[in-house]
Design a protein around this motif. Structure first.
Motif, PDB file in Angstrom:
ATOM      1  N   ALA A  79    -126.409  25.327  18.161  1.00  0.00           N
ATOM      2  CA  ALA A  79    -126.918  24.688  19.368  1.00  0.00           C
ATOM      3  C   ALA A  79    -125.499  24.194  20.082  1.00  0.00           C
ATOM      4  N   LYS A  80    -124.466  23.521  19.348  1.00  0.00           N
ATOM      5  CA  LYS A  80    -123.327  23.298  20.225  1.00  0.00           C
ATOM      6  C   LYS A  80    -122.464  24.470  20.770  1.00  0.00           C
ATOM      7  N   ASN A  81    -122.742  25.456  20.306  1.00  0.00           N
ATOM      8  CA  ASN A  81    -122.193  26.535  20.863  1.00  0.00           C
ATOM      9  C   ASN A  81    -122.862  27.674  21.760  1.00  0.00           C
ATOM     10  N   HIS A  82    -124.186  27.150  22.349  1.00  0.00           N
ATOM     11  CA  HIS A  82    -124.944  28.147  22.875  1.00  0.00           C
ATOM     12  C   HIS A  82    -124.115  28.256  24.398  1.00  0.00           C
ATOM     13  N   ARG A  83    -123.817  27.091  24.798  1.00  0.00           N
ATOM     14  CA  ARG A  83    -123.095  27.190  26.455  1.00  0.00           C
ATOM     15  C   ARG A  83    -122.024  28.095  26.318  1.00  0.00           C
ATOM     16  N   GLU A  84    -121.175  27.646  25.079  1.00  0.00           N
ATOM     17  CA  GLU A  84    -120.113  28.458  25.027  1.00  0.00           C
ATOM     18  C   GLU A  84    -120.080  30.259  24.781  1.00  0.00           C
ATOM     19  N   ILE A  89    -133.586  27.697   3.346  1.00  0.00           N
ATOM     20  CA  ILE A  89    -132.958  28.776   4.119  1.00  0.00           C
ATOM     21  C   ILE A  89    -131.725  28.601   4.261  1.00  0.00           C
ATOM     22  N   ASP A  90    -131.159  27.051   4.628  1.00  0.00           N
ATOM     23  CA  ASP A  90    -129.945  26.827   4.982  1.00  0.00           C
ATOM     24  C   ASP A  90    -128.906  26.973   3.632  1.00  0.00           C
ATOM     25  N   LYS A  91    -129.761  26.674   2.450  1.00  0.00           N
ATOM     26  CA  LYS A  91    -128.801  26.752   1.154  1.00  0.00           C
ATOM     27  C   LYS A  91    -128.702  28.083   0.678  1.00  0.00           C
ATOM     28  N   TYR A  92    -129.744  29.038   0.726  1.00  0.00           N
ATOM     29  CA  TYR A  92    -129.688  30.342  -0.215  1.00  0.00           C
ATOM     30  C   TYR A  92    -129.721  31.450   0.682  1.00  0.00           C
ATOM     31  N   ILE A  93    -130.080  31.357   2.206  1.00  0.00           N
ATOM     32  CA  ILE A  93    -130.099  32.500   2.886  1.00  0.00           C
ATOM     33  C   ILE A  93    -129.328  32.476   4.035  1.00  0.00           C
ATOM     34  N   PHE A  94    -129.433  31.680   4.945  1.00  0.00           N
ATOM     35  CA  PHE A  94    -128.565  31.506   6.258  1.00  0.00           C
ATOM     36  C   PHE A  94    -128.024  30.214   6.312  1.00  0.00           C
ATOM     37  N   PRO A  95    -126.777  30.060   5.760  1.00  0.00           N
ATOM     38  CA  PRO A  95    -126.133  28.780   5.921  1.00  0.00           C
ATOM     39  C   PRO A  95    -125.591  28.467   7.129  1.00  0.00           C
ATOM     40  N   ASN A  96    -125.865  27.461   7.802  1.00  0.00           N
ATOM     41  CA  ASN A  96    -125.367  26.811   9.185  1.00  0.00           C
ATOM     42  C   ASN A  96    -125.963  27.516  10.129  1.00  0.00           C
ATOM     43  N   SER A  97    -127.384  27.918  10.025  1.00  0.00           N
ATOM     44  CA  SER A  97    -127.986  28.805  11.171  1.00  0.00           C
ATOM     45  C   SER A  97    -128.916  28.099  11.731  1.00  0.00           C
ATOM     46  N   LEU A  98    -129.187  28.427  12.997  1.00  0.00           N
ATOM     47  CA  LEU A  98    -130.359  27.407  13.531  1.00  0.00           C
ATOM     48  C   LEU A  98    -131.091  28.506  14.575  1.00  0.00           C
ATOM     49  N   ILE A  99    -132.401  28.532  14.598  1.00  0.00           N
ATOM     50  CA  ILE A  99    -132.992  29.280  15.615  1.00  0.00           C
ATOM     51  C   ILE A  99    -133.144  28.335  16.866  1.00  0.00           C
ATOM     52  N   PRO A 100    -132.976  29.196  17.907  1.00  0.00           N
ATOM     53  CA  PRO A 100    -132.898  28.517  19.117  1.00  0.00           C
ATOM     54  C   PRO A 100    -134.023  28.281  19.662  1.00  0.00           C
ATOM     55  N   SER A 101    -134.375  27.305  20.607  1.00  0.00           N
ATOM     56  CA  SER A 101    -135.594  26.999  21.396  1.00  0.00           C
ATOM     57  C   SER A 101    -135.578  27.451  22.859  1.00  0.00           C
ATOM     58  N   ALA A 102    -136.507  27.913  23.631  1.00  0.00           N
ATOM     59  CA  ALA A 102    -136.492  28.129  25.186  1.00  0.00           C
ATOM     60  C   ALA A 102    -135.525  27.345  25.831  1.00  0.00           C
ATOM     61  N   ALA A 103    -135.681  25.856  25.734  1.00  0.00           N
ATOM     62  CA  ALA A 103    -135.151  24.823  26.366  1.00  0.00           C
ATOM     63  C   ALA A 103    -133.624  25.088  26.183  1.00  0.00           C
ATOM     64  N   GLN A 104    -133.249  25.217  24.814  1.00  0.00           N
ATOM     65  CA  GLN A 104    -131.572  25.341  24.503  1.00  0.00           C
ATOM     66  C   GLN A 104    -130.915  26.574  25.079  1.00  0.00           C
ATOM     67  N   LEU A 105    -131.857  27.582  25.162  1.00  0.00           N
ATOM     68  CA  LEU A 105    -131.040  28.722  25.638  1.00  0.00           C
ATOM     69  C   LEU A 105    -130.905  28.840  27.057  1.00  0.00           C
ATOM     70  N   THR A 106    -132.202  28.148  27.923  1.00  0.00           N
ATOM     71  CA  THR A 106    -132.028  28.326  29.475  1.00  0.00           C
ATOM     72  C   THR A 106    -131.119  27.131  29.899  1.00  0.00           C
ATOM     73  N   ASN A 107    -130.888  25.859  29.025  1.00  0.00           N
ATOM     74  CA  ASN A 107    -129.773  25.103  29.154  1.00  0.00           C
ATOM     75  C   ASN A 107    -128.403  25.496  29.293  1.00  0.00           C
ATOM     76  N   ALA A 108    -128.334  26.586  28.136  1.00  0.00           N
ATOM     77  CA  ALA A 108    -126.956  26.879  27.852  1.00  0.00           C
ATOM     78  C   ALA A 108    -126.579  28.301  28.977  1.00  0.00           C
ATOM     79  N   MET A 109    -127.406  28.710  29.299  1.00  0.00           N
ATOM     80  CA  MET A 109    -126.964  29.638  30.564  1.00  0.00           C
ATOM     81  C   MET A 109    -126.986  29.212  31.954  1.00  0.00           C
ATOM     82  N   GLU A 110    -127.547  28.063  32.091  1.00  0.00           N
ATOM     83  CA  GLU A 110    -127.253  27.219  33.496  1.00  0.00           C
ATOM     84  C   GLU A 110    -125.864  27.191  33.954  1.00  0.00           C
TER      85      GLU A 110
END
Length: 379
Positions: A231-236, A269-290
């Motif tokens: 989330a902290k890097n979506h806009r980046e 999931i964070d510990k065994y499969i995808f560490p430091n991952s985050l599934i984005p929401s629609a709001a997070q993506l649209t805010n990022a692309m603005e």
């Protein structure tokens, strides 16, 4: 019956699940401390207990589907470990360039042999497009064709594939659409195989962070990459894409989507499969692309991921007799748990699969959305 067991039994009743019952989705418990562990540790305890053989279930995918449809994940909250996940995600950027390599070491470098046997011919480790498909290979080729058509590929275009995996898209696009593809990944194992499969094609595979790209492209895409951006890097991410995309270019994001906005992922999931991952929401993506990109098309086919995951599970089980020489039984249980809990989540519509098409405000023309796949490779 102790209080922990009673509580769990009552909760499972809401989902139509019975402890030690006869239905294929009923869990069979082998360890007396299972109930206490799950109540105290939530999803992390449930997953670890399965890995250690404390319980079994014939149809784990249906078990998770029923639990998630009944919203039991909201009724049983994790302990302070889950709280710490949330605090950590708010205070720190878990997807910095350094942390981005964590998932590569743990997941994508686990061994190409596993993925070669579990995935399709193009080794696409993302949701297939099952419209008109009878098997995994057809579904994944449909997905590749769908993306190419959404990007309006034509000979001579220069394409950037962010998080290129084992080079499946690069190979397909270069071979069928005669475009130049630059694929970037952080995985040494992925890059090695991607270079092999794309040999002789107009494809360059690099080990490079997307934040270090600084050159023009006609098309930019990412398939299954946004889940690792954070989330902290979506806009980046959107800023980097906008900077490198030509004025009349098109960009596409293929990503799992969350129904709500979170700053952290499931502890197991964070510990065994995808560490430091985050599934984005629609709001997070649209805010990022603005301010960076304009949305042209948003396509949701989340249920297709259920079919994809179950196909991977079938192929994994068929290949296990050969894979068990390299992986132990705990890994096998972990991998089956991972695939089935994800399948149940998509089946319950807790997660979605989105394809977003975006352009810059300098884009000229009328963008026409694509849903039906045309396998003629017309350009």
């Amino acid at each position: 019956m102790d209080s922990y067991k009673k509580t769990i039994a009552e909760l499972l009743e809401f989902a139509g699940i019975q402890l030690n019952g006869s239905a294929p989705y009923d869990p069979r418990i082998h360890h007396d401390q299972f109930y206490r562990r799950v109540m105290r540790e939530g999803s992390l305890g449930l997953g670890e207990a399965y890995m250690e053989g404390w319980w079994d279930c014939e149809r784990l995918d249906e078990f998770f589907y029923r639990i998630l449809r009944a919203n039991l994940d909201q009724k049983v909250k994790g302990n302070l470990k889950l709280l710490w996940q949330g605090v950590k995600a708010r205070l720190f950027n878990l997807q910095t360039k350094g942390h981005s390599k964590d998932i590569i070491v743990q997941h994508y470098n686990v061994g190409n042999d596993l993925y070669e046997k579990m995935l399709d011919e193009y080794m696409m480790y993302s949701c297939g497009y099952w419209q008109g498909a009878d098997n995994l290979g057809e579904a994944q080729e449909n997905k590749l064709e769908l993306i190419c058509q959404k990007l309006k590929l034509k000979p001579g275009l220069r394409v950037l594939d962010i998080g290129c995996g084992w080079g499946g898209f690069a190979e397909y696009a270069a071979k069928n659409y005669h475009v130049e593809v630059v694929g970037i990944t952080l995985s040494v194992e992925q890059a090695k195989l991607a270079k092999e499969r794309c040999k002789g094609l107009n494809v360059e595979i690099r080990i490079q962070d997307y934040r270090d790209v600084d050159e023009p492209f006609d098309r930019i895409l990412s398939i299954g990459m946004m889940e690792h951006v954070g989330a902290k890097n979506h806009r980046e991410y959107m800023k980097v894409v906008s900077h490198n995309l030509k004025d009349n270019g098109i960009t596409l994001v293929h990503t799992i989507g969350n129904n709500a906005s979170y700053q952290y992922t499931d502890p197991w999931i964070d510990k065994y499969i995808f560490p430091n991952s985050l599934i984005p929401s629609a709001a997070q993506l649209t805010n990022a692309m603005e301010g960076y990109l304009l949305l042209e098309d948003w396509h949701n086919f989340g249920l297709h991921y259920d079919y994809t995951l179950m196909a991977w599970l079938e192929r994994f089980r068929m290949a296990w007799s050969g894979l068990k020489k390299e992986y132990d039984n705990t890994f096998c249980r972990m991998w089956e748990y991972y695939l089935t809990c994800c399948a149940g989540s998509f089946r319950a519509r807790k997660n979605q699969l989105w394809q977003l098409v975006m352009v810059k405000d300098t884009f000229k023309g009328d963008y026409k959305a694509v849903r039906s796949v045309n396998q003629t490779h017309s350009v």
